[in-house]
Enzyme design. Structure first.
Site, PDB file in Angstrom:
ATOM      1  N   CYS A   1      -5.346  14.832  69.262  1.00 50.23           N
ATOM      2  CA  CYS A   1      -4.959  13.541  69.200  1.00 50.23           C
ATOM      3  C   CYS A   1      -5.025  12.931  67.814  1.00 50.23           C
ATOM      4  O   CYS A   1      -5.823  12.527  67.052  1.00 50.23           O
ATOM      5  CB  CYS A   1      -6.095  12.846  69.962  1.00 50.23           C
ATOM      6  SG  CYS A   1      -5.824  10.681  69.964  1.00 50.23           S
TER       7      CYS A   1
ATOM      8  N   CYS B   1      -6.430   9.523  67.415  1.00 53.95           N
ATOM      9  CA  CYS B   1      -8.033   9.702  67.324  1.00 53.95           C
ATOM     10  C   CYS B   1      -8.397  10.172  65.777  1.00 53.95           C
ATOM     11  O   CYS B   1      -9.468   9.425  65.329  1.00 53.95           O
ATOM     12  CB  CYS B   1      -8.478  10.544  68.366  1.00 53.95           C
ATOM     13  SG  CYS B   1      -7.822  10.225  69.844  1.00 53.95           S
ATOM     14  N   ASP B   2      -7.956  11.052  65.383  1.00 54.25           N
ATOM     15  CA  ASP B   2      -8.486  11.710  64.197  1.00 54.25           C
ATOM     16  C   ASP B   2      -7.470  11.589  63.249  1.00 54.25           C
ATOM     17  O   ASP B   2      -7.980  12.370  61.955  1.00 54.25           O
ATOM     18  CB  ASP B   2      -8.449  13.132  64.716  1.00 54.25           C
ATOM     19  CG  ASP B   2      -9.662  13.348  65.928  1.00 54.25           C
ATOM     20  OD1 ASP B   2     -10.649  12.545  65.860  1.00 54.25           O
ATOM     21  OD2 ASP B   2      -9.130  14.091  66.819  1.00 54.25           O
TER      22      ASP B   2
END
Length: 318
Positions: free
Chosen positions: A145, A148-149
């Site tokens: 992701c 997300c990261d």
């Protein structure tokens, strides 16, 4: 003496329509079922939104003004479902399920749900990279992701595996943070749409390694390098890498349905055009369904049909 530890009493909840999954398909089904004055409950093993909530921007959803954040789009859908009267229960992991009885049953850690009809919209999860070291370095260099990261990789050297829409879109997104992004594709052409390809190919901070796959991930506490094999020459070379983001397809979240519902060889649920499964009163919608195109718009369409058909089933219209 210390206080006695008492176990939490289980809840029993009865509803008309129980929807498993709070992504675009599940929330769309909830809107239509609850708007038809059916007591509708959505349960999700995590937070509502599905994969879309982790997508930084969505540029091809009909009716939106240009680009919309995936999180915002899903918040809108969630609010609509709630306003129509749906109940949303998050963080509910399914432990057992009985779909054969006239009254359907789903067991979670603390609740027994009973419903007249069930819509399965549990979606799909990213397929894991089949490379040595993937599990060891998952979350420590290997990610699924970018939204997300991606921010963890400011001015870093990042790689993206895949050649479809998601891989190229997320590669472009990662250039917001990374110094350089390299796409590793197992063939000599992409599967993404022409517009998405053009955006990636024209980006000066993106390069491409064709006809190759990742065989091994190396490192100590965190990933340090990857070993790539060229599928045409069989040459293997090691390349330094700070981060690796993987987009090689998805797998349906249907493990809990094995032996309970007919699944195809890849674990997807077969339905007809009305989202009916092989069990009366059980419908499936979205990415969990066996179909060719998986987009937000098609998941919403599936959910709308499933919600309407669940209402007709309950009211004896079919």
């Amino acid at each position: 003496m210390g206080g006695e530890c008492k176990s939490k009493e289980r809840q029993k909840v009865y509803c008309d329509v129980l929807i498993l999954g709070g992504g675009p398909a599940g929330l769309s089904a909830a809107m239509y079922a609850s708007r038809a004055k059916l007591f509708t409950i959505v349960i999700d093993e995590g937070l509502t939104g599905g994969q879309v909530a982790t997508t930084y921007h969505v540029a091809n959803y009909p009716g939106t003004n240009g680009v919309v954040r995936g999180m915002d789009l899903m918040e809108n859908m969630k609010r609509q479902a709630l306003e129509f009267g749906a109940q949303i229960d998050e963080l509910k992991l399914i432990e057992d399920i009985d779909l054969e009885s006239e009254e359907k049953y789903v067991r979670t850690e603390d609740t027994d749900y009973y419903a007249k009809a069930v819509v399965i919209a549990t979606g799909a999860t990213p397929r894991k990279l089949p490379a040595e070291g993937e599990q060891e370095y998952r979350g420590r260099g290997v990610h699924y992701c970018a939204t997300c990261d991606g921010a963890l990789y400011q001015d870093a050297n990042v790689f993206v595996v895949g050649g479809g829409e998601a891989a190229l879109e997320e590669a472009v997104f990662l250039t917001r943070y990374a110094k350089h992004v390299t796409i590793i594709n197992r063939s000599d052409k992409f599967r993404a749409s022409r517009g998405t390809q053009d955006e990636a190919l024209k980006n000066p901070n993106i390069s491409i390694i064709w006809d190759s796959i990742v065989r091994k991930i190396n490192g100590d506490t965190f990933m340090k390098s990857i070993e790539i094999e060229n599928l045409k020459t069989n040459e293997i070379k090691e390349i330094e890498a700070d981060g690796l983001f993987v987009y090689i397809g998805t797998e349906p979240k249907t493990d809990f349905l094995k032996g309970k519902l007919i699944l195809n060889e890849n674990g997807y649920i077969d339905t007809d055009e009305n989202m009916k499964t092989n069990i009366s009163g059980v419908f499936a919608a979205g990415d969990v369904r066996n179909k060719t195109v998986r987009q937000i718009a098609t998941a919403v369409s599936d959910g709308v049909i499933a919600g309407i058909m669940a209402e007709r089933y309950i009211n004896g219209k079919q």
